[in-house]
Design an enzyme around this catalytic site. Sequence first.
Site, PDB file in Angstrom:
ATOM      1  N   GLY A 127     -22.576   4.357  -4.021  1.00  0.00           N
ATOM      2  CA  GLY A 127     -22.651   3.329  -2.989  1.00  0.00           C
ATOM      3  C   GLY A 127     -24.096   3.104  -2.583  1.00  0.00           C
ATOM      4  N   LYS A 139     -34.114   2.073  -8.121  1.00  0.00           N
ATOM      5  CA  LYS A 139     -35.184   3.063  -7.970  1.00  0.00           C
ATOM      6  C   LYS A 139     -35.540   3.320  -6.513  1.00  0.00           C
ATOM      7  CE  LYS A 139     -37.693   0.517 -10.775  1.00  0.00           C
ATOM      8  NZ  LYS A 139     -36.651  -0.328 -11.364  1.00  0.00           N
ATOM      9  N   GLY A 140     -35.543   2.266  -5.704  1.00  0.00           N
ATOM     10  CA  GLY A 140     -35.969   2.404  -4.306  1.00  0.00           C
ATOM     11  C   GLY A 140     -35.122   3.399  -3.547  1.00  0.00           C
ATOM     12  N   LYS A 141     -33.823   3.298  -3.707  1.00  0.00           N
ATOM     13  CA  LYS A 141     -32.918   4.218  -3.009  1.00  0.00           C
ATOM     14  C   LYS A 141     -33.166   5.654  -3.440  1.00  0.00           C
ATOM     15  CE  LYS A 141     -28.195   5.739  -2.645  1.00  0.00           C
ATOM     16  NZ  LYS A 141     -26.807   5.643  -3.057  1.00  0.00           N
ATOM     17  N   THR A 147     -41.189 -14.757 -12.475  1.00  0.00           N
ATOM     18  CA  THR A 147     -40.865 -15.100 -11.079  1.00  0.00           C
ATOM     19  C   THR A 147     -41.871 -16.092 -10.492  1.00  0.00           C
ATOM     20  OG1 THR A 147     -42.126 -13.176 -10.339  1.00  0.00           O
ATOM     21  CG2 THR A 147     -39.749 -12.886 -10.622  1.00  0.00           C
ATOM     22  N   GLY A 159     -33.389 -13.553  -5.473  1.00  0.00           N
ATOM     23  CA  GLY A 159     -32.018 -14.015  -5.292  1.00  0.00           C
ATOM     24  C   GLY A 159     -31.360 -14.486  -6.576  1.00  0.00           C
ATOM     25  N   ARG A 160     -32.071 -14.350  -7.709  1.00  0.00           N
ATOM     26  CA  ARG A 160     -31.512 -14.816  -8.980  1.00  0.00           C
ATOM     27  C   ARG A 160     -30.304 -13.987  -9.392  1.00  0.00           C
ATOM     28  NH1 ARG A 160     -36.271 -15.329 -13.392  1.00  0.00           N
ATOM     29  NH2 ARG A 160     -36.882 -13.294 -12.557  1.00  0.00           N
ATOM     30  N   GLU A 161     -29.313 -14.666  -9.989  1.00  0.00           N
ATOM     31  CA  GLU A 161     -28.169 -13.950 -10.570  1.00  0.00           C
ATOM     32  C   GLU A 161     -28.652 -13.054 -11.692  1.00  0.00           C
ATOM     33  OE1 GLU A 161     -25.019 -16.290 -12.151  1.00  0.00           O
ATOM     34  OE2 GLU A 161     -24.201 -16.814 -10.204  1.00  0.00           O
ATOM     35  N   GLY A 176     -38.463  -5.992  -6.443  1.00  0.00           N
ATOM     36  CA  GLY A 176     -38.053  -5.561  -5.114  1.00  0.00           C
ATOM     37  C   GLY A 176     -37.232  -4.290  -5.174  1.00  0.00           C
ATOM     38  N   HIS A 177     -37.545  -3.344  -4.293  1.00  0.00           N
ATOM     39  CA  HIS A 177     -36.741  -2.134  -4.148  1.00  0.00           C
ATOM     40  C   HIS A 177     -35.963  -2.254  -2.840  1.00  0.00           C
ATOM     41  CE1 HIS A 177     -39.666   0.440  -6.797  1.00  0.00           C
ATOM     42  NE2 HIS A 177     -38.992  -0.476  -7.463  1.00  0.00           N
ATOM     43  N   THR A 178     -34.652  -2.242  -2.926  1.00  0.00           N
ATOM     44  CA  THR A 178     -33.821  -2.367  -1.733  1.00  0.00           C
ATOM     45  C   THR A 178     -33.367  -0.990  -1.272  1.00  0.00           C
ATOM     46  OG1 THR A 178     -33.020  -4.508  -2.536  1.00  0.00           O
ATOM     47  CG2 THR A 178     -31.768  -3.473  -0.772  1.00  0.00           C
ATOM     48  N   GLN A 215     -40.773  -2.246 -12.493  1.00  0.00           N
ATOM     49  CA  GLN A 215     -39.735  -2.715 -13.426  1.00  0.00           C
ATOM     50  C   GLN A 215     -39.265  -1.624 -14.395  1.00  0.00           C
ATOM     51  OE1 GLN A 215     -42.781  -4.085 -13.074  1.00  0.00           O
ATOM     52  NE2 GLN A 215     -42.532  -6.180 -12.421  1.00  0.00           N
ATOM     53  N   ASP A 225     -34.114  -3.169 -11.927  1.00  0.00           N
ATOM     54  CA  ASP A 225     -33.041  -3.292 -10.922  1.00  0.00           C
ATOM     55  C   ASP A 225     -32.048  -2.135 -11.001  1.00  0.00           C
ATOM     56  OD1 ASP A 225     -34.088  -5.944 -10.265  1.00  0.00           O
ATOM     57  OD2 ASP A 225     -33.108  -6.611 -12.104  1.00  0.00           O
TER      58      ASP A 225
END
Length: 424
Positions: free
Chosen positions: A415, A19-21, A132, A304-306, A43-45, A226, A16
């Site tokens: 950002g 990496k995606g950005k 997961t 969606g996990r914290e 997930g890569h956002t 990961q 987390d």
Amino acid sequence: MNTGKVDVLLGLQWGDEGKGKVVDVLTPRYDVVARFQGGPNAGHTLEFEGQKYVLRSIPSGIFQGGKVNIIGNGVVLAPDLFMGEAKDLEKSGHPLKERLHISKKAHLIMPTHRILDRAYEAAKGKDKVGTTGKGIGPTYTDKVSRNGLRVGDILSDFENKYAAHKERHMKMLAALGWTDFEGFEETEKLWMEGIDYMKEFKFVDSEIEVNHLLRENMHILCEGAQGTMLDVDFGSYPFVTSSNTICAGACTGLGIGPNKVGNVYGIMKAYCTRVGSGPFPTELFDETGKTIRDLGHEYGAVTGRERRCGWIDLVQLRYSVMVNGVTELIMMKSDVLDSFDTIKACVAYELPDGSKTKDFPYEIDNVKPIYKEFPGWRKDMTKCKSQDEFPQAFRDYVAFLEDYLETRIGIISVGPDREQTIVL
């Protein structure tokens, strides 16, 4: 013969890291983007032009026109989830079938793998890993035990192959006493639709394709899923994923020789997070940890996990830089710390016997972090357009990190948007 190189981009913490950005920012320099390990649990956002995208199995270079994107042999692929992800991207105007190639040697995550995942976790009780539940571990288990079903199997006698694997899994579930198969028929039906959908894509011998592209002097960016600390060999075992997330995984996950690796970009946050169970030396259980979580929107892109939050751990990061051979660091989410009066960084561990170390030990369950404190910069950096606008306190923090990690920080993110990325 002069050939191109593969540069490797990977996370240095527990995943987390953003990496995606970074892949999306770096891809204009490359001809090819290849994913080398992991499954749809990561997930890569990416956010740009007012849109937000979450990629699970598809390489992040898919948004750059004209790039070849490869899902390598080290990836495990769920046809139904792949279909949903791909169709969403196609709706947004990205011609996937022209740009995306899938390795025949990538393994398929079957619907029964997900049930096995839940059954194994339930059997572990309080010692569960915190997966997961997407079947990643059981799929890699089948792979290494030589019982896997691969993308190339779709091309011949697939129904019989699938039935044989399913029967074997059902026997395993019966032996575990598992009886919860709710929704299985619907999942299986959608999974088979995903198989038909995948047939519309180009299946390749990715190791031959990648090496051919290198001979053509193409520049390739290899993208991991990961973070380093979830590596099955070098992470905080057993609270890890089931594949090699470190740089060496790019060689086995794509079929390239180590002499073809060029730059290794290591991504870290200005603080630290992890998801699921397992030790986390710098974890904060107080208001500071909650503030970091809220300001950083630290919730899983897929689940969606914290996320658990803490100060940056330089003992762990130095270890990650070492095992990956990192040539350049990229620091994400620096802006999340903008409002703090004091910033802390873990510079050593105190071991249970009272001794201190800067080397990452075999077990980290009972270590205590030793912190160095820095004055906060107390400035909104999200509007910064160049490093000249950084406050002095932040520059001092960056200089300390570079000195401790003995590696240059080349990019700083302030950002979530593509534009909020400052190349130093």
